[in-house]
Design a protein around this motif. Structure first.
Motif, mmCIF file in Angstrom:
data_model
loop_
_atom_site.group_PDB
_atom_site.id
_atom_site.type_symbol
_atom_site.label_atom_id
_atom_site.label_comp_id
_atom_site.label_asym_id
_atom_site.label_seq_id
_atom_site.Cartn_x
_atom_site.Cartn_y
_atom_site.Cartn_z
ATOM 1 N N LEU A 74 0.827 -1.211 0.000
ATOM 2 C CA LEU A 74 0.000 0.000 0.000
ATOM 3 C C LEU A 74 0.864 1.265 0.000
ATOM 4 N N HIS A 130 2.550 1.600 -3.655
ATOM 5 C CA HIS A 130 1.732 1.828 -4.847
ATOM 6 C C HIS A 130 0.602 2.832 -4.642
ATOM 7 N N ARG A 131 0.171 3.047 -3.383
ATOM 8 C CA ARG A 131 -0.926 3.996 -3.161
ATOM 9 C C ARG A 131 -0.545 5.119 -2.211
ATOM 10 N N GLU A 169 -4.243 -1.975 -6.766
ATOM 11 C CA GLU A 169 -5.364 -1.811 -7.695
ATOM 12 C C GLU A 169 -4.919 -2.088 -9.135
#
Length: 654
Positions: free
Chosen positions: A113, A116-117, A168
């Motif tokens: 997380l 990538h986010r 995602e």
């Protein structure tokens, strides 16, 4: 409209070996494309090439790989790290090896997380919990603080899926996502992947050797053999009339419900890819091959809606591949060879400085069963239900806590365990782990005979040659080490070792769980032949109900240390009565023109044998549970013909 993933003439080498040779395919958004084939065909290497995660010595020699408008081959490694796990993620075959065993689940998901986010801290933990909720992990908040080894195989696979979804991704690569999982957990994982694909409109590349998984999940199918694609098309076209001989023989190798005949097998092995291969790569194993097949590589042709690489496409004979059926004698036995009553195996749980016993894990809790000579009893159930512990307790590889075991009418005890070794042997789930890698095959077979004093020295050497022939291994196999053989051949060595001391009972613990369908067919044929030839009795421990339907005479369904239903294989598998047995049977992947009945979903996980629920152990997950189920364990209800079940709902005593 451009596809989400486009692969064009991909070539991948590992050293001098060309493991992927000119493979081209595409995957659209929201579509599942299945790569199907035996181990060693290049499926996983294709996926690792896409992720640019090749092992040492591996390189992409040529070809193009595009994710949307992005040229994957042209990306610098720094940019590839943002794509890998972000736009494109992978579920690896073995989650226990892919997850870090010394890092908590929450931290591992949090790492993805954060990368990538750009989410961390409390928000990151909340996002990780939401991901676990999304993939159906019960008690998600508590699982974040668990280590991977504290979770079941199904939960570890869900953790892997959650990590893959953290970025995602537009494309999800699932490499054998259900290998060795129980049918109920497999159904849950595949249902989850289908739901997530629809909700997120992800493309999915599904890598598997399981035709049932392909039939229920793929939109299009690509069949790989020896580094090449040999057939491709829509799922319905492929399953209605496969055109390549390799595809047809994969279907013929499947055990079919109600058929006890001999299974078709594919002779030989996938060829080595480190040399020049002339002609069609399947020709040495193809029963239809002609001279042209051995000298000229076939081009793509279109037949029945499928693209196929075969000179004989469209002209192959119709009907099933002929399989010789040997004349085998039937074995009759009026008295059971093995009788088990009240078998219990309880493992103490010790804690504290002085290791005081604070409880017991009731791995096996009051099991009774019997097996006649020449017959097979299949013991089925989810992982952790006690199946393997039963098998080991029968052979006293684990000392039972209580109960009576009799072999050929003689009670088995610690004092006569040596004589038991002559009459009962075990074939373990993983032959590579159970065979000594430092011993030659001949010495492995001789070890048991020497230890138990079977015959004179010269007779033992002759017996080794006979055993190798009996299980279909080459004459020079005795001089080689286990690592020199394929998985199917190693399982044959394990079977030969079990037969070396002329046992009357063989306990087979998941002997085909991780084998390709073609190798599985060889092992099942071998087991049937040996049973008819030698009158062997088998206790066959498995979660593969298709194999049970083909091989077993009787079936016992086990749940949390106890047998909940038992009866003839045909009756139990066609009309299971216990809700748990019904759930197992409904979860088996279906191949055929008729749709599968609705899967019975089991709520929650199997309870811990350290603290089993009161009353019927299955009642917390049972859709029919009533007041009586929570209070007392059900007595057997006899259904006739040797079929009985322990269930208040069936007995009408709710």
């Amino acid at each position: 409209m451009k596809p989400l993933l486009q692969v064009d003439r991909l070539v991948t080498d590992i050293g001098a070996t060309r493991v992927v040779d000119g493979v081209s395919f595409h995957v659209a958004a929201g579509e599942t494309y299945a790569l199907l084939g035996e181990s060693g065909c290049g499926k996983s290497m294709t996926a690792l090439s896409l992720m640019r995660l090749l092992p040492d010595g591996g390189r992409i020699a040529s070809g193009a790989m595009r994710l949307g408008e992005t040229d994957i081959r042209a990306l610098a490694e720094r940019d590839m790290r943002r794509v890998r796990g972000g736009r494109m993620a992978m579920i690896f075959q073995e989650p226990m090896l892919a997850l870090n065993p010394v890092v908590k689940v929450g931290a591992q998901i949090g790492e993805a997380l954060a990368l990538h986010r750009r989410v961390g801290g409390r928000a990151g933990r909340d996002a990780a919990r939401e991901l676990l909720d999304a993939v159906g992990v019960p008690d998600a908040a508590r699982r974040l603080d668990a280590y991977p080894f504290e979770l079941s195989g199904g939960l570890r696979q869900r953790i892997m899926i959650a990590m893959a979804l953290a970025g995602e991704p537009e494309l999800l690569i699932a490499d054998e996502p259900t290998t060795a999982l129980d049918v109920t957990i497999q159904a849950q994982v595949l249902d989850l992947l289908r739901r997530l694909r629809v909700e997120r409109r992800m493309g999915m590349l599904l890598i598997t050797h399981d035709l049932g998984v392909v039939a229920e999940n793929a939109d299009r199918v690509g069949v790989m053999y020896a580094g090449e694609l040999v057939e491709e098309g829509r799922r319905d076209d492929y399953f209605s009339a496969p055109q390549h001989p390799y595809s047809r023989m994969l279907f013929e190798a499947l055990p079919r419900p109600g058929e006890g005949g001999r299974l078709a097998t594919i002779a030989g092995q996938v060829p080595r890819l480190d040399g020049s291969l002339a002609g069609c790569r399947f020709a040495p194993r193809c029963p239809f091959a002609v001279a042209r097949c051995r000298t000229e590589a076939p081009d793509w042709q279109e037949h029945a809606g499928l693209r196929v690489r075969c000179h004989l496409a469209g002209s192959l004979p119709q009907g099933r591949v002929p399989v010789p059926i040997p004349s085998l004698r039937a074995v009759a036995s009026p008295q059971p060879l093995l009788e088990v009553e009240g078998l219990k195996v309880h493992f103490p749980v010790r804690r504290g400085l002085i290791q005081r016993t604070v409880g017991h894990v009731r791995a096996v809790d009051d099991v009774a069963l019997s097996i006649h000579a020449g017959r097979t009893l299949a013991l089925v159930g989810e992982s952790g239900c006690g199946k393997t512990t039963v098998g080991k307790a029968l052979l006293r590889l684990i000392e039972p806590t209580a109960g009576r075991v009799a072999l050929a009418g003689e009670a088995v005890s610690a004092s006569n365990a040596a004589s038991l070794r002559r009459q009962a042997q075990m074939v373990f789930q993983d032959p590579f782990s159970s065979l000594n890698p430092r011993m030659r095959v001949a010495d492995i077979l001789l070890e048991g005979m020497d230890a138990l004093g079977v015959g004179a020295a010269a007779e033992r050497r002759d017996a080794v040659e006979r055993l190798l022939r009996q299980v279909g291994l080459p004459d020079d196999a005795g001089a080689r080490y286990p690592h020199a053989f394929s998985g199917g051949q190693r399982q044959r060595i394990a079977i030969a070792r079990a037969l070396a001391v002329s046992p009357r009972l063989v306990v087979c613990d998941e002997p085909t769980s991780a084998l390709d369908v073609s190798v599985q067919a060889q092992i099942l044929n071998l087991l049937k032949d040996l049973q008819d030839e030698l009158g062997l009795a088998y206790l066959f421990i498995t979660h593969n109900l298709a194999v049970v339907d083909y091989l077993a005479h009787d079936v016992a369904v086990m749940y949390l240390g106890r047998i909940v239903e038992q009866g003839p294989a045909g009756a139990l598998l066609r009309t299971p009565r216990h809700p748990y047995a019904q759930a197992l049977v409904s979860a088996v992947p279906h191949i055929g023109p008729t749709p599968r009945p609705a899967i019975m979903r089991l709520e929650g996980d199997q309870p811990s044998p350290l603290a089993p629920p009161g009353g019927c152990h299955f009642h917390p997950r049972c859709p029919h549970a009533g007041a009586a189920c929570r209070v007392r364990y059900p007595e057997p209800t006899v259904l006739g013909g040797g079929h009985w079940v322990r269930c208040h709902w069936v007995a009408g005593t709710l």
